[in-house]
Design an enzyme around this catalytic site. Sequence first.
Site, PDB file in Angstrom:
ATOM      1  N   LYS A   1     -12.447   7.627  -8.441  1.00 54.36           N
ATOM      2  CA  LYS A   1     -12.517   7.317  -7.004  1.00 54.36           C
ATOM      3  C   LYS A   1     -11.111   7.111  -6.429  1.00 54.36           C
ATOM      4  O   LYS A   1     -10.142   6.966  -7.190  1.00 54.36           O
ATOM      5  CB  LYS A   1     -13.363   6.062  -6.796  1.00 54.36           C
ATOM      6  CG  LYS A   1     -12.692   4.789  -7.294  1.00 54.36           C
ATOM      7  CD  LYS A   1     -13.616   3.582  -7.188  1.00 54.36           C
ATOM      8  CE  LYS A   1     -12.945   2.358  -7.800  1.00 54.36           C
ATOM      9  NZ  LYS A   1     -13.863   1.244  -8.006  1.00 54.36           N
TER      10      LYS A   1
ATOM     11  N   TYR B   1      17.400  -3.833   7.882  1.00 56.72           N
ATOM     12  CA  TYR B   1      16.876  -4.596   9.015  1.00 56.72           C
ATOM     13  C   TYR B   1      17.038  -6.100   8.782  1.00 56.72           C
ATOM     14  O   TYR B   1      16.812  -6.595   7.681  1.00 56.72           O
ATOM     15  CB  TYR B   1      15.386  -4.281   9.196  1.00 56.72           C
ATOM     16  CG  TYR B   1      15.125  -2.931   9.833  1.00 56.72           C
ATOM     17  CD1 TYR B   1      15.567  -2.646  11.122  1.00 56.72           C
ATOM     18  CD2 TYR B   1      14.441  -1.947   9.130  1.00 56.72           C
ATOM     19  CE1 TYR B   1      15.325  -1.412  11.699  1.00 56.72           C
ATOM     20  CE2 TYR B   1      14.185  -0.706   9.699  1.00 56.72           C
ATOM     21  CZ  TYR B   1      14.639  -0.442  10.986  1.00 56.72           C
ATOM     22  OH  TYR B   1      14.397   0.775  11.554  1.00 56.72           O
TER      23      TYR B   1
HETATM   24  C1  LIG Z   1     -13.840   0.906  -9.413  1.00 53.18           C
HETATM   25  C2  LIG Z   1     -15.061   0.627 -10.179  1.00 53.18           C
HETATM   26  C3  LIG Z   1     -15.028   0.591 -11.576  1.00 53.18           C
HETATM   27  C4  LIG Z   1     -13.748   0.729 -12.377  1.00 53.18           C
HETATM   28  O1  LIG Z   1     -13.034  -0.471 -12.434  1.00 53.18           O
HETATM   29  P1  LIG Z   1     -11.673  -0.576 -13.276  1.00 53.18           P
HETATM   30  O2  LIG Z   1     -11.365  -2.017 -13.222  1.00 53.18           O
HETATM   31  O3  LIG Z   1     -10.679   0.254 -12.570  1.00 53.18           O
HETATM   32  O4  LIG Z   1     -11.944  -0.081 -14.635  1.00 53.18           O
HETATM   33  C5  LIG Z   1     -16.232   0.427 -12.241  1.00 53.18           C
HETATM   34  N1  LIG Z   1     -17.392   0.301 -11.567  1.00 53.18           N
HETATM   35  C6  LIG Z   1     -17.447   0.312 -10.223  1.00 53.18           C
HETATM   36  C7  LIG Z   1     -18.758   0.152  -9.534  1.00 53.18           C
HETATM   37  C8  LIG Z   1     -16.301   0.469  -9.485  1.00 53.18           C
HETATM   38  O5  LIG Z   1     -16.362   0.465  -8.153  1.00 53.18           O
END
Ligand SMILES: *Cc1c(COP(=O)(O)O)cnc(C)c1O
Length: 410
Positions: free
Chosen positions: A36, A302
């Site tokens: 994702k 800045y």
């Molecule tokens: C993002 C996510 C994961 C993965 O989590 P990590 O800590 O990056 O391993 C697993 N399950 C769900 C539902 C997620 O949204």
Amino acid sequence: MATRPIWAEISRQRLLENYRLLRRLAGAADLLAIVKANAYGHGILPCAGTLCTEEARMWMGVTGVQEGVALRATAPRARILVMGGVWKQEAAAAIAHRLTTVVWDSSHIDWLQTAVGARRPAAASRPTVSVPIHLEIDTGMSRQGVRLDALPALLERLVASPGLRVDGVMTHLHSPESLDGRATAEQFGQFRTALDLIAAHGHHPVWIHAGNSATVLTEGSAKALIDLAAQYSANAMLRPGLALYGYAPRFSGAGLSLAGFSASGFSGAALLSGVHLLQPVLSWRTRIVSLCTIAPGETAGYCATFRAARPSRLALLPAGYADGLNRRLSNRGSVLVRGQRAPIAGRISMDLTTIDVTDIPGVEIGDEVTLIGEQGRERITAYDHADWADTIPYEILCNIAARVPRVMKD
Ligand SMILES: *Cc1c(COP(=O)(O)O)cnc(C)c1O
């Protein structure tokens, strides 16, 4: 087309090695590779394409339907889980691209069932296809997922949706990196109650999944999931994200010492020793585009937050917070030049950052600079950035801007 000299290198080899390591650690559980948010900023299509060389039918988790549709073209045989649920206008595309959507609200069922119905001529008497869905149970995150008290009504609603099939049931753990395992044990207790209800309604999920990187990297919780899934004759699945990209979440609590801690069920969890074999997949680099020397008392950036205490050699980097270089690294973070650490001098600007290279001899325009990664014997990680910026490595990686080209390396 030539771009500004700033880029992120993505190591195919490291991604694959991390994946293989996690598979080994997961034992009897399958993995759902979380890609994702553009593979945590690493580039979803090349990363997913690389992972698919390992296993064409791999499960992959994406944020939304749009990301899933894009991924489908690269991963024609993968099983793609849309974890953020489905929205009304997306239901038809989700089905057309064979995406499995996470469902927890009756509106999801309405939209999907309507889309399934629209695909078949009204004359067809029985559904010839059933669309797989994964039900998410809220066992304590209070974020998304159906709560236990609302589950019976949702299951009733499913009875009236013959086009949909419960292919999986999932939950999300809120404290998997807490090694005492108590919160996870409580969540699993609720999850079991939900699974019983779901079974009582005649559903036989093929997949039961929970847990993230932390769960794969500890023993105890993964084993408990495997045992749980076995009781419902389902496959257990774990969902690592961050660890695929070479970072372990930060663990806390009892059992943190690796030696001699053996967990049974959920009394606690011990870190698996493989944690140390994870390799960061992304290196973030740029080049020095300009150099100047300022006199004692002169300032940089800045609000003049950097004031030279000695004659100072400053180098300019074409990297700013619009590239995802967190502004909190101003006067705090450092980068690597010629194998040495150079501190960030003054405020990070939108497109530019100045570093102090006074102590590094021979620095020239064009020298490669490492923002994240190794150079010589030095190394800067997303953990370092996270510490400087008071956040987590996830956010550092995801925030590397789209305008920074991702370059795949073997
Ligand atoms: C993002 C996510 C994961 C993965 O989590 P990590 O800590 O990056 O391993 C697993 N399950 C769900 C539902 C997620 O949204």
